[in-house]
Design an enzyme around this catalytic site. Sequence first.
Site, short mmCIF file in Angstrom:
data_model
loop_
_atom_site.label_atom_id
_atom_site.label_comp_id
_atom_site.label_asym_id
_atom_site.label_seq_id
_atom_site.Cartn_x
_atom_site.Cartn_y
_atom_site.Cartn_z
N GLY A 166 -6.26 0.50 11.48
CA GLY A 166 -6.24 -0.94 11.27
C GLY A 166 -7.09 -1.60 12.33
CG ASP A 216 -6.24 -2.88 7.42
OD1 ASP A 216 -5.11 -3.01 6.91
OD2 ASP A 216 -6.74 -1.77 7.66
N GLY A 269 -17.12 -4.68 12.59
CA GLY A 269 -18.23 -3.90 13.07
C GLY A 269 -17.87 -2.47 13.40
CG HIS A 322 -12.00 -0.83 10.01
ND1 HIS A 322 -11.60 -1.30 11.24
CD2 HIS A 322 -10.93 -0.20 9.48
CE1 HIS A 322 -10.34 -0.97 11.44
NE2 HIS A 322 -9.91 -0.29 10.39
NE ARG A 349 -27.27 15.52 -8.42
CZ ARG A 349 -27.55 16.18 -7.31
NH1 ARG A 349 -26.61 16.34 -6.40
NH2 ARG A 349 -28.76 16.66 -7.11
CB ALA A 386 -2.28 4.72 9.45
CD GLU A 407 -2.99 -0.60 2.40
OE1 GLU A 407 -4.12 -0.13 2.20
OE2 GLU A 407 -2.57 -0.86 3.53
CG LEU A 443 -11.12 3.46 12.17
CD1 LEU A 443 -12.28 2.99 11.32
CD2 LEU A 443 -10.91 2.52 13.35
CG HIS A 458 -9.04 -0.94 3.41
ND1 HIS A 458 -9.20 0.26 2.75
CD2 HIS A 458 -7.76 -0.93 3.89
CE1 HIS A 458 -8.08 0.95 2.82
NE2 HIS A 458 -7.19 0.25 3.50
#
Length: 410
Positions: A335, A298, A274, A276, A227, A134, A123, A333, A216
């Site tokens: 991870g 992750d 629950g 992310h 739109r 992060a 990444e 967030l 993710h």
Amino acid sequence: MAHPDIFRIVNAKLLLNHKIVEGSYLWFQNGKIIHPQNLFFDLHREADEIIDAKGMLVVPGFIDTQINGAYGIDFADYEKTDEEIRKDIDTVARGLLQYGCTAFCPTVGSATCGAEILGAHVEGPFISPEKKGAHKIQVLRQAERGIVDFDETYGSELKKGAEAVAIITLAPELAGIKEAIPELRSRGITVALGHSACSIADAEQAVEKGATSITHLFNAMQTFHHRDPGLIGVLGAHDLPIPSSAQGHPAPSNTSPCRTKPDPRPFYGLICDGVHVHPNSVRIANYTHPRGAVLVTDALSAMGLPQGTYSLGGRDVVVDHNGAAYIKGTSTLAGSTLTMDACVRNFQKFTNCTVVEAIEAATLHPAQLLGITDSKGTLNVGGDADLVFLDDDLMVKRVFVGGEEVTLKK
């Protein structure tokens, strides 16, 4: 000349060909699943050892295509020597087996034992500053010269293709990114879209160029807008070119543009903790594109550890009582501390899908994404004997990797 021992699993419910099958046996030898007919008619042999599954469900080992570390180990710690990094990854590889994860994609290195390394999931730095998560903004860049910039950034490892890099996450709206995708694909690298503020047009163009995954889903991307639905909107695409080959693409479903040919829409990773992603969002994604779901953790260095403050890529990360990880002092967030077995259970709970569908999102689908279904993701003959025994609550009870049983902690 002595032949390797033959094992036969009895009294099991087997996940075979998208169904749970009872009253059948599973045979393996020398780390591979085998067909018993060859034993009876060619070798005139029976099993050397019987394994009683005691009515449990036996499924392929879970595959995690996105994990940043675990057990206090951060794969992005570049201050360590190569030998230290190898030892760290070995530690994580062994630990992941406790949760039924028998193969994974870290960001660096290779392991000598434990869960199998499938190549890196890289990444950055070709991601959007707006959706960096992060990642440190000072290292991000564009690719005005296309693949030349990629090779300069990653060095010789990128030219090894999937041998070194299994997946690379990119923001398609950045200069030169879309132009580089065909060359990355020609090297056998899976191209994923993520950490992106792209429009739906950019996303669809990147898919047409060869991107086959979304990193993710819902996280580090534009929120859905009616739109311009952005990257999330690709799940609803109906006019993408139909792939000429099933390799690396989802199988067709009732929502596919063509119900008899490979789905041109990409796979998508889901972090099912629950936190992310809201359970309703997980359900919407699965209803829209059920054969594309790929469960990922992750997970970061705090996975397997209690709540507290830990390091990720040189930044302090705080893990709260829910297991969610945030950059210290922010609401960003960074991870999760999720494990693959919990991901499967949560996915089944959030979507009310079948047990088969939940397990295949952690086995078959990631194997299809990486193009490794000949060895991973199924219990088919010729595949690796990476096996997970689950009880009725989908809790891991026994694990085999390469035909060798793993000692699980109580």
